[in-house]
Structure formats: structure tokens, C-alpha cells
Design a protein around this motif. Structure first.
Motif, PDB file in Angstrom:
ATOM      1  N   SER A 332       0.860  -1.188   0.000  1.00  0.00           N
ATOM      2  CA  SER A 332       0.000   0.000   0.000  1.00  0.00           C
ATOM      3  C   SER A 332       0.892   1.231   0.000  1.00  0.00           C
ATOM      4  N   GLU A 333       1.233   1.688  -1.202  1.00  0.00           N
ATOM      5  CA  GLU A 333       2.101   2.863  -1.308  1.00  0.00           C
ATOM      6  C   GLU A 333       1.440   4.096  -0.706  1.00  0.00           C
ATOM      7  N   ARG A 334       0.128   4.170  -0.784  1.00  0.00           N
ATOM      8  CA  ARG A 334      -0.569   5.322  -0.197  1.00  0.00           C
ATOM      9  C   ARG A 334      -0.320   5.409   1.299  1.00  0.00           C
ATOM     10  N   ALA A 335      -0.388   4.263   1.968  1.00  0.00           N
ATOM     11  CA  ALA A 335      -0.159   4.253   3.420  1.00  0.00           C
ATOM     12  C   ALA A 335       1.293   4.590   3.743  1.00  0.00           C
ATOM     13  N   LEU A 336       2.229   4.042   2.978  1.00  0.00           N
ATOM     14  CA  LEU A 336       3.641   4.355   3.196  1.00  0.00           C
ATOM     15  C   LEU A 336       3.882   5.855   3.039  1.00  0.00           C
ATOM     16  N   ASN A 337       3.378   6.420   1.958  1.00  0.00           N
ATOM     17  CA  ASN A 337       3.554   7.853   1.711  1.00  0.00           C
ATOM     18  C   ASN A 337       2.930   8.677   2.830  1.00  0.00           C
ATOM     19  N   ARG A 338       1.703   8.329   3.172  1.00  0.00           N
ATOM     20  CA  ARG A 338       0.940   9.094   4.170  1.00  0.00           C
ATOM     21  C   ARG A 338       1.658   9.141   5.516  1.00  0.00           C
ATOM     22  N   ILE A 339       2.094   7.985   5.974  1.00  0.00           N
ATOM     23  CA  ILE A 339       2.690   7.913   7.310  1.00  0.00           C
ATOM     24  C   ILE A 339       4.110   8.459   7.327  1.00  0.00           C
ATOM     25  N   LEU A 340       4.928   8.072   6.364  1.00  0.00           N
ATOM     26  CA  LEU A 340       6.321   8.515   6.371  1.00  0.00           C
ATOM     27  C   LEU A 340       6.434  10.022   6.176  1.00  0.00           C
ATOM     28  N   VAL A 341       5.614  10.586   5.308  1.00  0.00           N
ATOM     29  CA  VAL A 341       5.670  12.034   5.095  1.00  0.00           C
ATOM     30  C   VAL A 341       5.116  12.787   6.306  1.00  0.00           C
ATOM     31  N   SER A 342       3.959  12.375   6.791  1.00  0.00           N
ATOM     32  CA  SER A 342       3.306  13.117   7.875  1.00  0.00           C
ATOM     33  C   SER A 342       4.017  12.988   9.217  1.00  0.00           C
TER      34      SER A 342
END
Length: 385
Positions: A332-342
Motif C-alpha cells: 500500500s504505497e498510499r499508506a507508506l507515503n501518508r505515514i512517512l511524510v506526515s
């Protein structure tokens, strides 16, 4: 159907380090946290995980003093670039965009904090007359484009964007709604609401009302009201009272009084809730998470249990989310992006530490095994050194 990973994840940790199962201690027994630690088994890893419960959540060594004024420790992985020069970065980015050099774009953006990226955006527009976001869209694609665009958004704008994505189109991503509202401060939630109205011309509250219903809707709106107590002091009498009220609202009646659960779980501070959970275990044959599992179903059950997880240990909550994103059917790239960025400028270092303790390998190792190319470099870069 949503997979239940929380208790499975923790049972793995305990079973590899002790003979006492996590679920036996917390989900299936009435033992308090303190009582659980009296068992003569190897619980060092377990203790590390629950340091936020059995110890002061804000110990003195977590807050070094500078000139007698408390200065909270920084637990992010992205720090201000020490030799920052926005004009120099813009010049390098211009060349990288023209040559479509993704590696250079990633190398710069993951090494600058959000405030510096906003300055880069402003200087880029002033010097070129072009929008940096549009320029990035013209040369980047797929997952790398998504993470770079996320990095270029101020935090409140990114969260507002996530809300929009979670509520637009067919179906609502309930997990994202809960994740954001349960882990942002009152001030951050107020800013998200302001930005959402500004960007999408509608109140976020109206969107929540339209896209959700029932008790789940009530819980989201309660969190959206941004009235959670944010003090760090624990009121022991209130903890005992809340534990009794929660017991009577769930196990003491024929049907659970969900409104009572929502009211307490969405307004008390994390340290306060942690103490309440401990008292609950002394008056019930069940722990609160187990009671929630038995009394509630569907989105409201998942929502309230997520709030409980965040109160116990927010970095571990995110560590489990990242593990689910990597270990599920497809990444789930969306979850990776969301959590790592935020979380990169909040508590990603703690999340990384919890990840290793919970799954016996590093987050970076799993990212490398599950992603590739410059997208992989961006994610690993956000994890810091």
C-alpha cells in the motif's frame, strides 16, 4: 473485510521473547499492566513497548533543559538542512527537472524539512514564473510523483488532501479518517478544517456527516471538534471514575452505551486514558480492548480500538500500520507515503524503533525489499540515517 493485525502483531513479539502471550495478558485476562509485569518471564521487549503506560509518559530525561526552559526532544527523522540555500536548490532542481533526473530531485527534497521546501517553492515560482508542483507533475510518474507532491505540501494541506481522497468517489476510507483525527493535536485539527474549507469550498464536518453514519459518525465528529484534553498531568480520581463509567456503559448493561465510550475516549488525554485502562482491568474480568471487541462491531469498534492503541503507544500504532502496508496483499504505497511524510518531522524515529521491536527487522529493510528505484530512495531517505 479488514484484517485484525494489532493483537497478532503483539503476540508475535511476546511469544518470541517470553512464554506469556500478549493476548492472555491484555485481551483475555483481567490483569492490570502492573500485575502483568510481576510474572517472572523475560519481558524486556514488552516493557519497552509499554513504557508509555507503566512509566511517566513524559519522563524528565525526555525534556532536556536549555537555559532552564524545557526543550522537548526531537523524534523526527527529517531535520532542517544545515547549509540551506533556497536559490541554490532551485537552480539544481531546474536542471534536474529539465533532464528528468529523479535521483537529484529526491536527494534534495528528502533532505530539506517542510519549511525549507515551502521556501524552495516560493523562490522557484519567483525566479521562473512557474509552479514547482506542476513542474514536478510534468516529469514524475506513479508512486514517486505521489510522494514528492506530498513532500511539497504544508502539513495541514497534506492532511486536508488526505481527507479529500478518503471521502471522494466510491466508498470511504474510514481507516484514514480515524488515523488522522486520532493522532493530530487540537490545533492541527483546527488548521486542517480551515484549509479544507479554503481548498475544497465545503466544511469538513459536512463531508463527514455526508459520508459516514451512526455511532462511527458521532465518534468522528467528536474528534473533529478538537476538544481533547492535552495536559500531561493524570487525574487519578477521574481515571477511577471513568473506568467505572466505561465498565457500566459496556459490561454493566444489556446493550453498550456507545455515546459514553465516545465521550471519554475522544476527550481525555493519552496519559489519562492509559491510567483509566489500568483501573478498568482491576474492576473487570476483561480489559477494555477486549470489552470493545465483544460489545461493538464494524467501523465504530475499529475506531475506538484505534483510539485506545494511540493512547497506549502512538508510534507503535503507526509501526503496525506500516507493517500492514508492506505485508498485505500488495504494497500500500498510499499508506507508506501518508505515514512517512506526515510523521517524518514528528515521531518517525520512535516509529522506526517500535517497528524493529515489534517485527524483529528494520522498517528500512522492509521498504528496500518491497519497493524499488527512486521511490525506494525517497522512502528510505525519509527514514533518516
Amino acid at each position: 473485510m479488514k484484517r485484525r493485525m494489532w493483537d497478532i502483531s503483539f503476540s508475535r513479539v511476546v511469544l518470541k521473547t517470553a512464554t506469556l502471550d500478549w493476548r492472555t495478558i491484555f485481551f483475555d485476562s483481567g490483569l492490570s499492566v502492573e500485575t502483568a509485569f510481576k510474572y517472572p518471564v523475560k519481558m524486556s521487549l514488552f516493557k519497552r513497548f509499554f513504557k508509555g503506560i507503566i512509566h511517566d509518559r513524559h519522563p524528565e530525561d525526555e525534556t532536556p533543559k536549555v537555559k532552564e526552559k524545557p526543550k522537548p526532544k526531537y523524534h523526527g527523522t527529517v531535520t532542517p538542512y544545515p547549509h540551506f540555500d533556497a536559490s541554490s536548490d532551485v537552480s539544481v532542481l531546474q536542471s534536474a527537472i529539465q533532464s528528468k533526473d529523479e535521483d537529484v530531485i529526491v536527494a534534495i527534497l528528502v533532505k530539506r524539512n517542510n519549511e525549507q521546501r515551502q521556501k524552495i517553492k516560493a523562490v522557484y515560482e519567483a525566479s521562473t514564473g512557474k509552479n514547482l508542483v506542476k513542474a514536478m507533475k510534468s516529469v514524475l510518474r506513479s508512486d514517486l510523483e505521489d510522494v514528492v507532491l506530498a513532500l511539497l505540501m504544508p502539513p495541514a494541506y497534506f492532511d486536508a488532501f488526505l481527507f479529500r481522497k478518503a471521502t471522494k468517489g466510491l466508498g470511504t476510507d474510514e481507516d484514514v479518517l480515524v488515523e488522522i483525527l486520532a493522532t493530530r493535536s487540537n490545533k492541527e485539527i483546527e488548521e486542517i478544517k480551515k484549509v479544507f474549507k479554503q481548498e475544497y469550498k465545503i466544511e469538513l464536518e459536512e463531508v463527514i456527516k455526508r459520508e459516514t453514519h451512526g455511532d462511527f459518525n458521532k465518534a468522528l465528529l467528536a474528534m473533529l471538534s478538537a476538544k481533547r484534553d492535552e495536559t500531561t498531568e493524570v487525574n487519578m480520581e477521574l481515571a477511577k471514575k471513568d473506568a467505572k463509567v466505561l465498565f457500566e456503559a459496556g459490561e454493566g448493561v444489556g446493550k453498550a452505551d456507545v455515546s459514553t465510550f465516545i465521550n471519554i475516549l475522544t476527550t481525555r488525554s493519552g496519559p489519562q486514558l492509559s491510567k483509566t485502562f489500568q483501573h478498568y482491568a482491576t474492576i473487570s474480568d476483561l480489559t477494555l480492548p477486549k470489552a470493545l471487541q465483544l460489545e461493538l462491531k464494524g467501523d465504530i469498534e475499529d475506531c475506538l480500538i484505534d483510539i485506545v492503541k494511540c493512547a497506549w503507544n502512538m508510534p507503535a500504532f503507526f509501526a503496525e500500520k506500516l507493517h500492514q502496508a508492506i505485508e498485505g496483499h500488495g504494497t500500500s504505497e498510499r499508506a507508506l507515503n501518508r505515514i512517512l511524510v506526515s510523521r517524518s518531522e514528528v515521531d518517525l524515529q520512535k516509529i522506526i524503533e517500535e517497528y524493529k521491536a515489534m517485527f524483529q527487522r528494520t522498517l528500512q529493510e522492509d521498504i528496500v525489499n518491497d519497493t524499488k528505484g527512486d521511490y525506494q530512495k525517497a522512502l528510505v531517505g525519509l527514514c533518516g540515517s
